[in-house]
Scaffold this active site. Structure first.
Site, PDB file in Angstrom:
ATOM      1  N   SER A   1       8.497  -8.841  23.036  1.00 16.58           N
ATOM      2  CA  SER A   1       9.705  -8.683  23.831  1.00 16.58           C
ATOM      3  C   SER A   1       9.335  -8.035  25.172  1.00 16.58           C
ATOM      4  O   SER A   1       8.340  -8.419  25.784  1.00 16.58           O
ATOM      5  CB  SER A   1      10.742  -7.869  23.049  1.00 16.58           C
ATOM      6  OG  SER A   1      12.002  -8.069  23.602  1.00 16.58           O
TER       7      SER A   1
ATOM      8  N   ASP B   1      14.825 -18.075  19.153  1.00 15.18           N
ATOM      9  CA  ASP B   1      15.001 -16.847  19.922  1.00 15.18           C
ATOM     10  C   ASP B   1      15.510 -17.139  21.334  1.00 15.18           C
ATOM     11  O   ASP B   1      14.835 -17.796  22.118  1.00 15.18           O
ATOM     12  CB  ASP B   1      13.644 -16.130  19.994  1.00 15.18           C
ATOM     13  CG  ASP B   1      13.691 -14.903  20.888  1.00 15.18           C
ATOM     14  OD1 ASP B   1      14.801 -14.395  21.159  1.00 15.18           O
ATOM     15  OD2 ASP B   1      12.605 -14.455  21.312  1.00 15.18           O
TER      16      ASP B   1
ATOM     17  N   HIS C   1      12.882 -13.899  17.324  1.00 11.08           N
ATOM     18  CA  HIS C   1      12.246 -12.961  18.254  1.00 11.08           C
ATOM     19  C   HIS C   1      11.054 -12.263  17.587  1.00 11.08           C
ATOM     20  O   HIS C   1      11.220 -11.582  16.579  1.00 11.08           O
ATOM     21  CB  HIS C   1      13.308 -11.935  18.647  1.00 11.08           C
ATOM     22  CG  HIS C   1      13.059 -11.215  19.929  1.00 11.08           C
ATOM     23  ND1 HIS C   1      12.859 -11.878  21.116  1.00 11.08           N
ATOM     24  CD2 HIS C   1      12.990  -9.891  20.212  1.00 11.08           C
ATOM     25  CE1 HIS C   1      12.692 -10.976  22.088  1.00 11.08           C
ATOM     26  NE2 HIS C   1      12.759  -9.766  21.553  1.00 11.08           N
TER      27      HIS C   1
END
Ligand SMILES: *[C@@H]1O[C@H](CO)[C@@H](O)[C@H](O)[C@H]1NC(C)=O
Ligand SMILES: *[C@@H]1O[C@H](CO)[C@@H](O)[C@H](O)[C@H]1NC(C)=O
Ligand SMILES: *[C@@H]1O[C@H](CO)[C@@H](O)[C@H](O)[C@H]1NC(C)=O
Ligand SMILES: *[C@@H]1O[C@H](CO)[C@@H](O)[C@H](O)[C@H]1NC(C)=O
Ligand SMILES: *[C@@H]1O[C@H](CO)[C@@H](O)[C@H](O)[C@H]1NC(C)=O
Length: 497
Positions: free
Chosen positions: A174, A442, A466
């Site tokens: 991320s 995601d 994710h």
């Protein structure tokens, strides 16, 4: 003793009574941060007592002012090999660094294979890494990705010296995945390879694509002839029809267990209500079926199949009732008594500058970074999403002014975002020794590098969420995910040759 105890109890009670409220899923970030902790299960023979204790690194406050010699203590965790010429570093992000990652996760498997030392550095201003006394505007100005990259550089330099290390591999998922990519650009001499997972590389004020991917991901649910997205749209239309009348608002209050009456004149409350209900789906899509456990393992068994199963089940009433049922499931799962949609409560919580506030969990700091660097507001401005045009971009940019400073208006945010893209090159990426990994479900893959570049491979895993490749393997992992983990391992082998 007795009076200390009473004070503590009182504080606890106050905390419950104060209208502190930050949505559990805000700006694409769940409470706690983007990366959940990996699930520990009985097969592991691991327990929380195996996680390493915290260590502290003396860090410079302002890397861009040589005259400013102030320092602070940055937290890190060290595990795996005691001594090695190979260092693996997990980059901390917009939440508390969790030392469970120092004993579990795919990077630990790679580290064991190479006998590496595993380091995890907490990001400045998150968790226990507090550069200054609070997060007031004056004190939070040293929070930026650029300062964080320099933190990593000084930390790596010190650790290389300490271990006499020859090779360094960095990992991030991320926002830390973005940091991994940017670190490789800014400090190529300090890193021999980077695994950048689910990393947004394009900063963007109005991230309308987020809900487009949510729509596509919800479309993967197939049950009979019902469409999950159509049902969501129908529910949102029904809410819009009920809102103008007093009776309609009362009905909504009871169905969705709202904490307060709806005031039709409070436009921001209404946008916040729609956005909060959409958040029920955003969070589920972003983390669908990963092998993750947030603290208390809450909600990890709620998947696209669960929420779309409800949305398309005719025996549960009309679409509005099904939408309410999804909301009730979330309230129950996260032990929330009612749905707080009051914009003022949210803003008040995020204005709290104390390190002991609810906002200090990361919500305030992350909001600051979105206002001053990234944007990434998941507005409802796209046509291709099921939530109607109920929380437009202005609703998001206005929050920067309401929380921080009147100066943080939409032109300020646009300039900040342009600065970020100029500084890091967005998706015009020219470094090598990096792999970009993304999951098709995601929404964040929309801003990442999903096709291989001439000098750097990209791995796109259809159907995963994710950061899926970072979590421990599970027997339910799809073959493409299993293959991705192998491929990343082979790249690390090459970088270490
Ligand atoms: C969908 O299926 C239901 C029965 O499950 C049926 O009543 C309805 O007519 C079908 N709708 C369409 C558009 O085929
Ligand atoms: C998820 O797990 C919890 C605890 O094990 C359980 O109570 C709940 O019913 C489950 N929810 C769903 C939707 O499967
Ligand atoms: C629909 O909901 C009913 C009532 O909860 C349940 O018994 C049924 O199994 C559900 N149907 C599907 C297809 O999930
Ligand atoms: C934002 O604020 C600046 C001054 O800080 C002002 O010049 C500019 O016009 C404002 N822009 C908007 C869109 O309000
Ligand atoms: C590449 O950089 C240009 C500006 O130089 C920018 O307009 C463009 O969006 C970038 N491309 C990508 C794919 O990020």
């Amino acid at each position: 003793m007795g009076s200390v105890f009473r004070v503590l109890v009182l504080l606890a009670v106050l905390n419950v009574c104060v209208n502190a409220y930050i949505p559990r899923f805000l700006r694409g970030r769940p409470k706690g941060g983007f990366l959940g902790s990996p699930a520990l299960d009985s097969h592991d023979k691991l327990s929380l007592s195996d996680v390493p204790g915290a260590q502290w690194f003396n860090q410079k406050l302002d890397h861009f002012d040589t005259e400013d010699t102030r320092t602070w203590k940055q937290r890190f965790f060290q595990s795996c090999a005691i001594k090695s010429k190979i260092l693996f570093l997990m980059i901390g992000g917009e939440g508390t660094a969790n030392p469970i990652w120092n004993i579990k996760g795919t990077w630990i498997d790679y580290a064991k294979k190479h006998g590496a030392v595993c380091l995890q550095l907490e990001h400045r201003y998150y968790g226990q890494s507090h550069p200054l006394l609070d997060t007031s505007l004056e004190n939070i100005k040293y929070l930026s990705s650029e300062q964080a990259l320099y933190d990593l550089a000084t930390f790596i330099t010190a650790k290389k010296l300490e271990f006499g290390a020859e090779k360094v591999i960095i990992f991030g998922g991320s926002y830390p995945g973005s940091l991994a990519a940017w670190f490789r650009i800014k400090f190529p001499h300090l890193v021999d390879g980077a695994v950048s997972t689910s990393a947004p590389l394009l900063a963007q004020v109005n991230f309308k694509g987020y809900l487009e991917v949510v729509q596509n991901s919800l479309d993967t649910f197939k049950s009979g002839n019902e469409s999950c997205n159509d049902a969501i749209t129908a529910a949102n239309t029904a809410i819009q029809i009920l809102l103008p009348t007093h009776a309609g608002r009362n009905q909504l209050k009871s169905m969705f267990r709202l904490c307060n009456d709806i005031d039709i004149h409070e436009k921001k409350d209404i946008a916040n209500l729609f956005s909060t209900l959409a958040g029920n789906f955003e969070g589920v899509v972003q983390y669908n079926k990963d092998n993750r456990a947030f603290e208390g393992a809450k909600g990890t068994n709620i998947t696209i199949d669960t929420v779309c199963g409800i949305m398309t089940n005719r025996s549960l009433g009309d679409e509005l009732h099904r939408y309410a049922q999804v909301n009730n499931l979330m309230l129950k799962t996260y032990s929330e008594k009612c749905t707080d949609f009051k914009y003022g409560n949210m803003i008040d919580s995020l204005r709290d500058v104390s390190w002991t506030s609810e906002a200090a969990e990361g919500g305030r700091q992350w909001t600051y970074q979105t206002c001053t660097e990234f944007g990434w507001y998941q507005s409802s401005d796209s046509e291709a999403q099921p939530f109607k045009h109920t929380f437009p971009i202005d609703f998001w940019t206005q929050q920067c002014q309401d929380i921080f400073n009147i100066k943080f208006n939409s032109s300020f945010i646009s300039r900040a975002v342009a600065h970020t893209n100029e500084g890091y090159g967005a998706r015009n990426y020219t470094q090598d020794r990096i792999v970009f990994v993304n999951g098709g479900i995601d929404p964040w893959h929309y801003l990442g590098i999903t096709k291989s570049l001439p000098q750097a491979p990209a791995i796109f895993i259809p159907g995963t969420a994710h950061c899926a490749n970072m979590y421990p393997a599970s027997k339910d992992d799809p073959p493409a995910l299993v293959q991705a983990r192998v491929q990343i391992g082979q790249l690390i082998d090459q970088w270490l040759k």
